[in-house]
Design a protein around this motif. Structure first.
Motif, mmCIF file in Angstrom:
data_model
loop_
_atom_site.group_PDB
_atom_site.id
_atom_site.type_symbol
_atom_site.label_atom_id
_atom_site.label_comp_id
_atom_site.label_asym_id
_atom_site.label_seq_id
_atom_site.Cartn_x
_atom_site.Cartn_y
_atom_site.Cartn_z
ATOM 1 N N GLU B 242 -2.875 -4.273 -9.854
ATOM 2 C CA GLU B 242 -1.722 -4.101 -8.977
ATOM 3 C C GLU B 242 -0.985 -5.411 -8.798
ATOM 4 O O GLU B 242 -1.609 -6.462 -8.715
ATOM 5 N N CYS B 243 0.320 -5.296 -8.700
ATOM 6 C CA CYS B 243 1.107 -6.446 -8.245
ATOM 7 C C CYS B 243 1.263 -6.285 -6.739
ATOM 8 O O CYS B 243 1.780 -5.270 -6.266
ATOM 9 N N VAL B 244 0.792 -7.293 -6.002
ATOM 10 C CA VAL B 244 0.701 -7.143 -4.552
ATOM 11 C C VAL B 244 1.984 -7.645 -3.889
ATOM 12 O O VAL B 244 2.468 -8.730 -4.205
ATOM 13 N N ASN B 341 2.595 -1.973 -3.133
ATOM 14 C CA ASN B 341 2.139 -2.649 -4.346
ATOM 15 C C ASN B 341 2.461 -1.805 -5.572
ATOM 16 O O ASN B 341 2.341 -0.574 -5.544
#
Lengths: 1139, 476
Positions: B242-244, B341
């Motif tokens: 995931e890109c947070v 996210n």
């Protein structure tokens, strides 16, 4: 003979006659006129008088010496009695004379034709003689056999006149030029003007104080060849000053200011009226003595000092006046704007435009702007321009006291100035005090100090200098909507546009912003230095100086929430929270300087001088920035604020310098000067900290050569040449420019907020070093016709190497910030000419005229960045979204305007079709369009410069430059009896302005902009304009792109100042005020009364550059009118009083 | 006295004096993640660059450079392509700093953060090479102004990424403590290896690494499709990488010029989410996308709002994107940045990648099994979405299975930045005929396969065209 009845007390033992007379002068304000030689003023005597009339004192002193005295006006003229045995013979009373042989009468005049009082007239070979009276007349009894009379006077060459049979002698004395030698302030000392070999211009205190301006720089406009001054913003903001062109691509071109030997900044804290003289060091040999900081030239300011043995004088100098804008633009009114919207939303124009904004319908316009409003939108007609501009009051006052005893001198002053400015939301106040003093401690030591304390308060518009949609207030003014009232007086809600669908655009209420967003900068400045002079020998002096420069600038901002009614909703801006900011910037600098000065003449022909200096100056810059939110707009501090943030930083620098200069003059004719400065700056990386800045110059006083003296019209002439190297002040870059810093950041692993990341953003550059300018200067000074005409001509060639640029590394390097690298070279060359004429003599009518002109040609010689191109001046609205307006490349002048080439307006569809057909043929693509698919009659045809069939990014060229062909100034002064007149014209010829504000007012991409003229000139089928394109929603042909359409001639000629004064005659003043006043002058003046210019797309042709940034984009934005605060027209009334 | 000229900057440490401990290296790799969620990449431009080159979106009023991408008319100065290019190279620079610094104080931590850095570097190079073809392959921080690097070939860049990932997969842990949620894992590295090999056409190798991700017990599908696009259900069992985005209100949408800003939020939300107050719908789901969903497919409701659907502010009066928008819980009109996210790799995609690998190199049965794994998600089962084969997708031949895979990828992964690359892969292997030809209507051969190299790179990198690969891609 009231004069002689004045009672004085005086005691002197074994004093010279000269000294005694001098002390009487101090006590009585009486002036003695005499030839020291004739009356042998060195004779010693004693006197002791206690409250005796002057007559008695004089009798006591003078009679034994056989010196005769006579009252002439406020003077007492002394003469030696002709014969030891004779009686005192008043020459004016020749009839009473005894032993008369014959009487010679006559007049002695100065070189300007004025009668010279006090000239000694002696029969050669005798002590028989007299002195001239106040008008220069004399009458002398001479023996019949007298052959020759000798006329002598201090400062003039003596003349011997054979008598023959004449009884009448009319002669003129020529000044002894050597004795009249003027002294010019140079770096670390003074030089005799005749031995000067470099290009230095001087501006006098009188010229400096003629204009009611806050800053010294503004007062220099038009005065000095080679110096250009350009207004950039509202009161209290320093103008843009350039000496001999733009010498740096990346950095500000401000010269170095040195006040009484102290390099400093913040000139707005400084009172022009405290200045004695300003010296502008233009060429390298003059400036290189300041070495590493002198590339942009040096301006030396010398403040006023008291004089020895002078009664205290008190001067009050005050003015008050009004300033106002000299030009306004032509915004549309409500009815005109409705017609404009009809044009925008009718027929083919409205394709893709969406729905017509609901306001511009009959029903919409007939609504009330707010409940209970007295008029509908249609009936409202707000002139926002009139609301924004105003008349501003201005005043300046300076009270000064100066004087001195035979051991001490002092000058002290207090000043107050206020300039309210010509728009809402700006203004400047200054309070300043100065004390300069010096004291002799015995014969060898002198101690002195200079101290300035000033407090300034500047109200400024925080959005000034911004670009893009949130432009400067003046550019946003072009978007104002006349159908909107300013405010609902009952609910106190400010009225704002309702957005695209309602009013056509959402732009803010300018007046509401000014009332509610207030930024003020308060600066306290202390600039002081103390020095000790030691006279080691008559020819060798040592000076030790220590000084402090402290400036504390506190910026308080309140961006208050306010209530807005946008026609749909009433709400508070910023969610009801005010943003309070408090930023402090403290600069403190310590200076120490140890200086040894030698000056000696060997024999009569060899004059040697030399200095040796060691000095150090540090700087500490502390910045603190705090901000937070307040829910109560009444609270203007951060007390109890939420969302607090605070930042602070400290930076330091140090400059250590060694300076040597030596000069040699042979017979005052052949002069050689050389200097070298070695500077070490903490700013550079280890290994690169030191650099040398040498200079040398030669001069030839050709006018002193015998073969030139035959030319009677030529009073003097000097040829000079110099060469030297100067550097750019490294602190312009920042204090640690070569380093790459590690920054902190955050990544929210598991959605948590912690500072957990570190990175660096740019390449470090250990090799970074000084930008260096080498400059050649050749000059000629001449004065003609008894010095009534003066000429100074200069040629210069400056080459700046190692230009520092932010080198754009390829994106693939992964660096976000660019690194400073030495990669460029630039040349400025040109010439300057100053001519002056002053009418000779002192008559009822006197006049003088002086003019100057300067020409600078700039060329970038090299740019070694990979692309070799630097762009500048990209904004939003006015430059087609980020398209740069200026381009700098090698081979061209700096920041040339770069855009598309306007050809014509398409008048028929056939023309468009022909271009598109040709585009298809040339490109071989069926989908090709010459400009755009939507191009139609009424659109601009730009030229396809590269001939590839289509107009795109590659079809741009240099379309102009901000650099003028020449700049000039013309000053005329005249006086008639007690009236005086001064007129200053100042002008710029050539060069262009790119009018960002013109785009705001008249591009009409959307229903934005308000110029009536632009709207009425727009192309329509009925009005087939050849200059202005059609109005079309979203401008699909990009008619408003950067092109000559927004470029106008920047030339202007301005009556910068006209001033008429009247001074009460001294005797009238003395009689009517019982001597309380010694001077009373009253004057009326006007600044910028007339401006002749073709520039009409903005408020003023004097366009500087984007403010708020001294490097990068800001520096390459000269001549772009972002909607700059304009120069104002003012009228002031002033009075000068002396006590 | 002259020693006083040595002034130390009291405000920050310099690059020479940092990255000397494992803890500092960890901060270095964290900074690479920070670029990933900034506006150049997943916070904004990256999303548009992928999605607007797919056939999932329409946007008639989409102005600026995004409109150019959507209409295929983009040129060398397109700011979105330039920023994505820059963004990935910033990640690479920051990863290079970590990979190339030797520290000895904490070997275990060092090995992990270097592996993370290699994962991020590989992620970046794969993105660059798949979108632009060959790109400059830089593996050390550039320390010299003239350290220009020419373009490598696309296979060479892929290979470098594969090598990084193999090393990363060895060293990375399978899971982290909760506080480190968001870091690259072994699973993420293997899944990414699968993506790269597939894009290269090497389905056998792809399958090998993807099967490692399918090892039981590691990942599973969520019960509700929506859980992959909501803020409350981040780091779930389906999520692989995931890109947070920061849930903190002060987080920014943009890095600012110096990139020193800290926490970011995702800023494409406002453009995707139809603004019910102003009537501004800037991008909308493509009409074709809606038709692709089968009647029983509840994923449509996770992806798109139909007229009349309920959102947080009432009933929709206009079709709109739903996936990854805040409209499920936020009724504020206008441009609101999102903290949801972005799941850059999730397990459903791994299953679909495996289906494609099986179809290319293995068994149809396995391919269909993987497809049906995806359809076994609880909400789809409950809605009785038919398994494969079915009437619409008989799955009798490899081509028919491929059609099912293509369909399933489109509806499962719409608007998730994979469609663009799917089309590129299928175009290269001639498979687009199966779905009726190239779905990109503006497509011109020898132009639209690859993006243009940004002009700023061409201008400033004088070595660009010197490595055998021309400086610019064909057609620009």
């Amino acid at each position: 003979q009231e004069l002689l009845d004045k009672r004085i007390s005086l005691r002197a033992e074994d004093a010279t006659l000269k000294n005694i007379l001098h002390r009487i002068e101090e006590l009585t304000e009486i002036r003695f006129t005499y030839s020291p030689r004739v009356i042998q003023a060195d004779r010693r005597t004693s006197v002791s008088a206690q409250n005796q009339p002057l007559r008695e004192v004089l009798e006591t002193v003078l009679k034994p010496m056989r010196v005769h005295y006579r009252v002439a006006g406020n003077q007492i003229v002394l003469s030696q009695q002709p014969a030891p045995t004779g009686e005192a013979v008043p020459p004016a009373n020749a009839a009473q004379a005894t032993a008369v042989d014959r009487t010679i009468t006559g007049t002695v005049k100065s070189e300007t034709g004025e009668g010279l009082p006090g000239v000694s007239v002696v029969v050669k070979g005798t002590t028989q003689g007299t002195t001239t009276n106040a008008e220069g007349h004399f009458s002398l009894l001479v023996p019949d056999n007298a052959g020759t009379i000798v006329f002598s006077y201090v400062g003039y060459l003596s003349r011997e006149v054979p008598l023959g049979n004449q009884s009448q002698v009319e002669i003129q004395l020529a000044p002894n030029l050597k004795a009249l030698d003027e002294v010019v302030v140079v770096g670390y000392g003074t030089q005799i003007k005749r031995e000067l070999t470099s290009a230095i211009s001087r501006v006098s205190a009188k010229e400096l104080t003629e204009l009611p301006v806050a800053e010294v720089g503004q007062a220099l406009q038009g005065r000095v060849p080679g110096l250009t001054v350009t207004n950039v913003s509202s009161p209290g903001t320093a103008p843009n000053i350039r000496i001999r062109g733009v010498s740096s691509v990346s950095f500000s071109t401000d010269p170095l200011y040195v006040i009484d030997g102290f390099p400093t900044t913040n000139l707005a804290s400084f009172d022009n009226r405290d200045v004695e003289s300003v010296e502008i060091l233009k060429d390298a040999s003059a400036a290189a003595i300041y070495g590493s900081r002198a590339t942009n030239g040096v301006i030396l300011l010398t403040t006023k000092k008291g004089q020895r043995n002078k009664k205290m004088t008190v001067n009050l100098d005050s003015y008050a006046g009004i300033e106002s804008p000299w030009r306004k633009l032509d915004p549309m009114n409500t009815e005109q704007r409705s017609r404009f919207m009809d044009a925008m939303f009718s027929g083919a124009n409205q394709e893709n435009a969406g729905a017509r904004p609901s306001r511009y319908t009959t029903a919409g316009m007939n609504k009330l702007p707010y409940p209970g409003a007295p008029q509908t939108y249609a009936q409202t007609n707000t002139d926002w321009q009139d609301l924004y501009f105003k008349k501003g009051f201005m005043t300046g006052n300076n009270l000064s006291l100066s004087g001195g005893s035979d051991q001490s001198t002092f000058y002290s002053s207090a000043g107050y100035m206020r300039q309210e400015g010509i728009v809402k939301g700006v203004g400047f106040d200054r309070y300043n005090f100065r004390v300069n003093s010096s004291h002799d401690l015995g014969k060898r030591f002198t101690f002195g100090q200079n101290l300035l304390v000033a407090y300034t308060s500047q109200l400024y518009n925080n959005s000034d200098g911004q670009t893009g949609d949130q432009g400067t207030p003046l550019s946003l003014l072009q978007f104002a909507l006349p159908h909107l009232p300013v405010k609902d007086p009952t609910s106190n809600a400010w009225i704002k546009a309702g957005g695209d669908a309602i009013d056509g655009h959402p732009f803010p209420n300018l007046i509401a912003d000014i009332e509610n967003i207030v930024f003020r900068r308060n600066t306290t400045k202390i600039l002081g230095s103390a020095f000790l002079d030691v006279k080691l020998f008559e020819w060798l002096k040592f000076r030790s100086t220590f000084g402090i420069d402290y400036a504390n600038s506190l910026e308080n901002g309140a961006d208050n929430s306010y209530t807005v009614n946008d026609g749909n909703n009433v709400f508070k801006t910023n969610d009801g929270l005010s943003t309070i900011s408090s930023n402090r910037n403290t600069y403190s600098s310590l200076l120490f300087s140890e200086q040894l000065t030698a000056d000696k003449t060997f024999g009569t022909d060899h004059h040697l001088n030399a200095i040796l200096v060691f000095e150090g100056q540090n700087g500490k810059i502390r910045t603190e920035m705090m901000s937070g939110k307040q829910s109560n707009p009444a609270i203007r501090t951060l007390n109890g604020a939420t969302n607090l943030s605070a930042l602070n930083a400290l930076e330091e620098n140090l400059l250590l310098s060694y300076v040597v200069r030596a000069g040699y003059a042979y017979k005052g004719k052949y002069i050689l000067n050389a200097s070298i400065r070695r500077d070490g700056s903490s700013v550079w990386a280890p290994g690169n900290k030191f650099a040398n800045f040498p200079a040398a110059s030669v001069g030839w006083n050709i006018g002193q050569e015998s073969f030139m003296q035959k030319l009677s019209f030529l009073s003097d002439m000097k040829l000079r040449a110099s060469y030297g190297i100067t550097g750019l002040n490294p602190t312009s870059l920042s204090n640690y420019p070569w380093q790459s810093l590690v920054y902190n950041s955050s990544y929210p692993f598991n959605n948590e907020n912690t500072v957990n990341a570190s990175f660096y953003n740019k390449l470090a550059n250990q090799n970074l070093k000084w930008e260096k300018t080498s400059q050649l200067n050749i000059g000629l000074d001449a004065s003609l016709f008894n010095n009534s005409v003066t000429v100074t001509a200069e040629y210069f060639n400056r080459t700046t190497d190692n230009l520092i640029l932010k080198a754009p590394t390829p994106p693939s390097f992964g660096y976000v910030q660019f690194t400073d690298v030495n990669i460029g070279k630039m040349e400025n060359k040109g010439w300057e000419l100053a001519l002056g004429y002053r009418s000779p003599g002192k008559r009822d009518f006197n006049w003088g005229i002086s003019g100057n002109i300067s020409v600078v040609r700039n060329k970038v010689l090299r740019l070694d960045s990979p692309s070799g191109v630097i762009y500048g001046g990209d904004g939003n609205y006015f430059s087609s979204w980020g398209v740069p307006v200026t381009r700098t490349v090698a081979g061209e002048s700096i920041q040339a305007f770069y855009g598309w080439d306007f050809d014509k307006i398409y008048q028929t569809q056939a023309e468009v079709d022909a271009d598109n057909a040709a585009a298809r043929t040339k490109t071989g693509s069926d989908g090709a369009w010459y400009q755009a698919q939507a191009t139609a009659p009424g659109d601009v045809r730009f030229r396809d410069l590269n001939g590839d069939g289509v107009v795109d990014d590659k079809d741009r060229k240099v379309i102009g430059s901000f650099l003028p062909d020449f700049t000039y100034g013309l000053n005329f002064t005249a006086s008639y009896k007690h009236f005086d007149l001064s007129i200053l014209f100042q002008g710029v010829q050539g060069g262009e302005i790119y009018s960002g504000i013109g785009v705001y007012a008249g591009a009409f991409r959307w229903p934005l902009g308000g110029s009536l003229r632009a709207f009425e000139n727009a192309w329509t089928a009925e009005n087939p304009s050849t200059t202005d394109p059609r109005i079309k929603w979203s401008d699909p042909n990009d008619n408003s792109r950067i092109s000559q359409r927004w470029l106008q001639d920047a030339s202007y000629l301005r009556l910068k100042n006209i001033s008429i004064g009247y001074e009460l005659p001294a005797d009238v003043l003395a009689k009517n005020t019982n001597g309380a006043f010694s001077k009373f002058r009253i004057y009326l003046s006007s600044q910028n009364l007339l401006t002749f210019t073709k520039y009409d797309l903005g408020y003023d042709p004097e366009i500087g550059m984007k403010i708020g940034s001294n490097r990068g984009a800001g520096n390459l934005t000269n001549g772009i009118d972002y909607g700059q605060y304009p120069a104002a027209r003012s009228f002031t009334l002033g009075v000068q009083l002396g006590f | 006295c002259e020693s006083q000229l040595e002034k130390v900057n009291p405000n920050a440490v310099t690059s020479e004096n940092y990255f000397k401990t494992a803890a500092e290296l960890e901060k270095g790799v964290n900074a690479a993640y920070t670029t990933l969620n900034g506006s150049y990449l997943v916070g904004n431009c990256y999303v548009w660059l992928h999605d607007l080159r797919s056939d999932d979106f329409v946007g008639t009023t989409l102005a600026d450079d995004r409109g150019e991408i959507l209409r295929g008319s983009l040129g060398v100065n397109n700011s979105y392509t330039e920023r994505v290019w820059k963004g990935f190279y910033i990640v690479i620079h920051r990863a290079n700093v970590v990979i190339n610094n030797t520290v000895t104080d904490d070997e275990a931590l060092k090995n992990r953060v270097v592996a993370e850095a290699k994962f991020l570097r590989a992620f970046s190079y794969f993105e660059l090479a798949s979108l632009w073809g060959g790109v400059p392959l830089i593996t050390k921080p550039v320390s010299d102004f003239s350290g220009f690097v020419p373009r490598s070939t696309q296979p060479a860049v892929y290979e470098a990424a594969i090598n990084d990932l193999k090393e990363a997969a060895e060293a990375l842990p399978s899971t982290y403590d909760a506080k480190d949620n968001g870091r690259a894992t072994k699973g993420a590295a293997n899944a990414l290896l699968g993506r790269i090999y597939m894009q290269m056409g090497d389905f056998a190798n792809a399958k090998t690494y993807l099967e490692k991700v399918r090892t039981p017990g590691q990942y599973a599908l969520t019960d509700d499709s929506n859980d992959n696009f909501r803020e409350e259900t981040e780091f779930n069992k389906e999520s692989i990488f995931e890109c947070v985005f920061s849930p903190y209100p002060s987080a920014a949408e943009d890095e600012g010029d110096d990139y020193a800003q800290g926490l970011y939020r995702e800023s494409t939300n406002g453009t995707r989410q139809y603004d019910m107050n102003t009537g501004n719908g800037i991008v909308l789901p493509a009409p074709g996308l809606k038709k692709d969903f089968e009647t029983a497919d509840v994923r449509r409701k996770a992806t798109i709002y139909d007229v009349g659907d309920t959102w947080a502010g009432g009933r929709m009066t206009q079709e709109s994107w739903k996936k990854y928008t805040l409209s499920y819980k936020n009724a504020t009109p206008g441009n609101v940045a999102s903290a949801i996210n972005r799941r850059l790799i999730r397990y459903a995609e791994v299953l679909l990648m495996l289906a494609e690998c099986e179809n290319e190199t293995g068994s149809l049965v396995n391919a269909i099994a993987r497809l049906n794994d995806v359809r076994s998600r609880t909400d789809l089962k409950t809605a009785k979405l038919p398994q494969f084969p079915n009437a619409a997708f008989p799955c009798r031949t490899r081509d028919e299975v491929m059609k099912a895979i293509m369909h399933e990828r489109k509806v499962e992964l719409a608007g998730e930045q994979v469609r663009n690359r799917d089309i590129m892969r299928w175009r290269a292997s001639g498979k687009l005929a199966l779905i009726g030809g190239d779905p990109i209507t503006y497509f011109q051969a020898n132009r639209h396969e690859l993006l243009p190299i940004p002009q700023s790179e061409i201008d400033r990198n004088i070595a660009l065209g010197t490595g055998g690969v021309p400086a610019q891609n064909p057609g620009y």
